[in-house]
Design a protein around this motif. Sequence first.
Motif, PDB file in Angstrom:
ATOM      1  N   ILE A   6       7.412  82.076 -22.251  1.00 58.44           N
ATOM      2  CA  ILE A   6       8.638  82.712 -22.746  1.00 58.44           C
ATOM      3  C   ILE A   6       8.753  84.117 -22.163  1.00 58.44           C
ATOM      4  N   ASP A   7       9.953  84.456 -21.656  1.00 55.28           N
ATOM      5  CA  ASP A   7      10.210  85.787 -21.097  1.00 55.28           C
ATOM      6  C   ASP A   7      11.426  86.366 -21.816  1.00 55.28           C
ATOM      7  N   ILE A   8      11.188  87.355 -22.673  1.00 57.00           N
ATOM      8  CA  ILE A   8      12.298  87.944 -23.433  1.00 57.00           C
ATOM      9  C   ILE A   8      12.673  89.292 -22.813  1.00 57.00           C
ATOM     10  N   LEU A  13      16.763  85.506 -23.204  1.00 59.60           N
ATOM     11  CA  LEU A  13      15.415  84.909 -23.363  1.00 59.60           C
ATOM     12  C   LEU A  13      15.346  83.742 -22.392  1.00 59.60           C
ATOM     13  N   LYS A  14      14.363  83.785 -21.501  1.00 62.19           N
ATOM     14  CA  LYS A  14      14.162  82.676 -20.574  1.00 62.19           C
ATOM     15  C   LYS A  14      12.901  81.925 -21.023  1.00 62.19           C
ATOM     16  N   TRP A  15      12.904  80.585 -20.895  1.00 61.26           N
ATOM     17  CA  TRP A  15      11.725  79.818 -21.292  1.00 61.26           C
ATOM     18  C   TRP A  15      11.489  78.699 -20.288  1.00 61.26           C
ATOM     19  N   ALA A 105       5.905  94.693 -20.327  1.00 58.96           N
ATOM     20  CA  ALA A 105       5.133  93.451 -20.140  1.00 58.96           C
ATOM     21  C   ALA A 105       5.761  92.573 -19.060  1.00 58.96           C
ATOM     22  N   ASP A 106       7.086  92.630 -18.907  1.00 60.16           N
ATOM     23  CA  ASP A 106       7.729  91.800 -17.869  1.00 60.16           C
ATOM     24  C   ASP A 106       7.374  92.321 -16.488  1.00 60.16           C
ATOM     25  N   ARG A 107       7.287  93.644 -16.352  1.00 58.77           N
ATOM     26  CA  ARG A 107       6.894  94.235 -15.061  1.00 58.77           C
ATOM     27  C   ARG A 107       5.450  93.847 -14.739  1.00 58.77           C
ATOM     28  N   VAL A 130      10.657  93.415  -7.214  1.00 61.31           N
ATOM     29  CA  VAL A 130      11.968  93.873  -7.699  1.00 61.31           C
ATOM     30  C   VAL A 130      12.483  92.924  -8.779  1.00 61.31           C
ATOM     31  N   MET A 131      12.817  93.489  -9.929  1.00 64.65           N
ATOM     32  CA  MET A 131      13.355  92.678 -11.025  1.00 64.65           C
ATOM     33  C   MET A 131      14.758  93.205 -11.347  1.00 64.65           C
ATOM     34  N   VAL A 132      15.762  92.365 -11.099  1.00 61.70           N
ATOM     35  CA  VAL A 132      17.156  92.789 -11.299  1.00 61.70           C
ATOM     36  C   VAL A 132      17.670  92.132 -12.583  1.00 61.70           C
TER      37      VAL A 132
HETATM   38  K   LIG Z   1      13.462  90.825 -17.108  1.00 62.55           K
END
Ligand SMILES: [K+]
Length: 260
Positions: A6-8, A13-15, A105-107, A130-132
Amino acid sequence: MSFLAIDIGNTRLKWALYASPQPGAALLAHGAVFLENIDQLAEREWQALPAPHSILGCNVAGDAIRRRVEEQVDELWEIEPRWVVSSLQAGGITNGYDHPGRLGADRFVALIGARWHVLARGPARPALVVMVGTAVTVDALDQNGHFLGGLILPGHGIMLRALEGGTAGLRVPTGEVREFPTNTSDALTSGGTYAITGAIERMHRHLSQRCGPHCPHAPVTLMTGGAGWKVAPALDLPHELVESLIFDGILSLQSHRLAL
Ligand SMILES: [K+]
Ligand SMILES: Nc1ncnc2c1ncn2[C@@H]1O[C@H](COP(=O)(O)OP(=O)(O)O)[C@@H](O)[C@H]1O
Ligand SMILES: CC(C)(COP(=O)(O)O)[C@@H](O)C(=O)NCCC(=O)O
């Protein structure tokens, strides 16, 4: 041994459900919901899923959102989700942040995912990650997997809303990216896009100069995030769009954890 990642983020929210907690594991199902819809996950997106054996998530949207997602998990399965906390080292990277625990945490997992991709392809080399998304992050990983530092800048949406809110004349539809914009819509879209690509190109220069002399391989630029596809065409650098980068990092972390 199915595994739910899970990525919030601050917008969605992506899963993703994998056959097992290993990088490269078969993807069984995946989806994304806007944060305002997370209270329906149990009765909609996740309702028909087989119970995962384990769950690992990363969350940058705050504790209240995390608790609401945990309630959705509780409605369906007898599993305690675990949440990534950024640390000094994990998954093959070392974290050069002043206070490692404060790195998003996402980075952190995107860096771990990038390191996995770099090593899966051949010799170690630096990576620009790179996170857009809601915000844009541009993070530098050296050839040894050391996180040197990174940039945070507003995503397109925040830039446009800030301009609309702060001026009288900038409420216009989205335009095109142009070299010499000749209308307000194109000027805004081009300005926002080049602010983002300019920051990426600048960090690429920093990383190349830092690692150039003693690293035979130029940095690889890996892009991810919901708005990555919008920015990529305007980026003057070789790059790869890796939609699964965060999940690759979560899978790598979980596989290390299970290997301990
Ligand atoms: K993100
Ligand atoms: N279906 C969509 N509807 C609206 N915006 C989207 C959609 N998919 C991607 N985006 C774009 O991506 C951004 C959200 O990307 P995402 O990576 O999910 O952000 P975050 O990780 O910050 O939640 C939005 O700001 C928007 O620019
Ligand atoms: C920079 C971010 C807001 C990006 O979040 P996103 O755009 O993915 O929603 C997130 O990584 C965050 O909250 N970071 C904590 C502060 C830091 O990384 O320095």
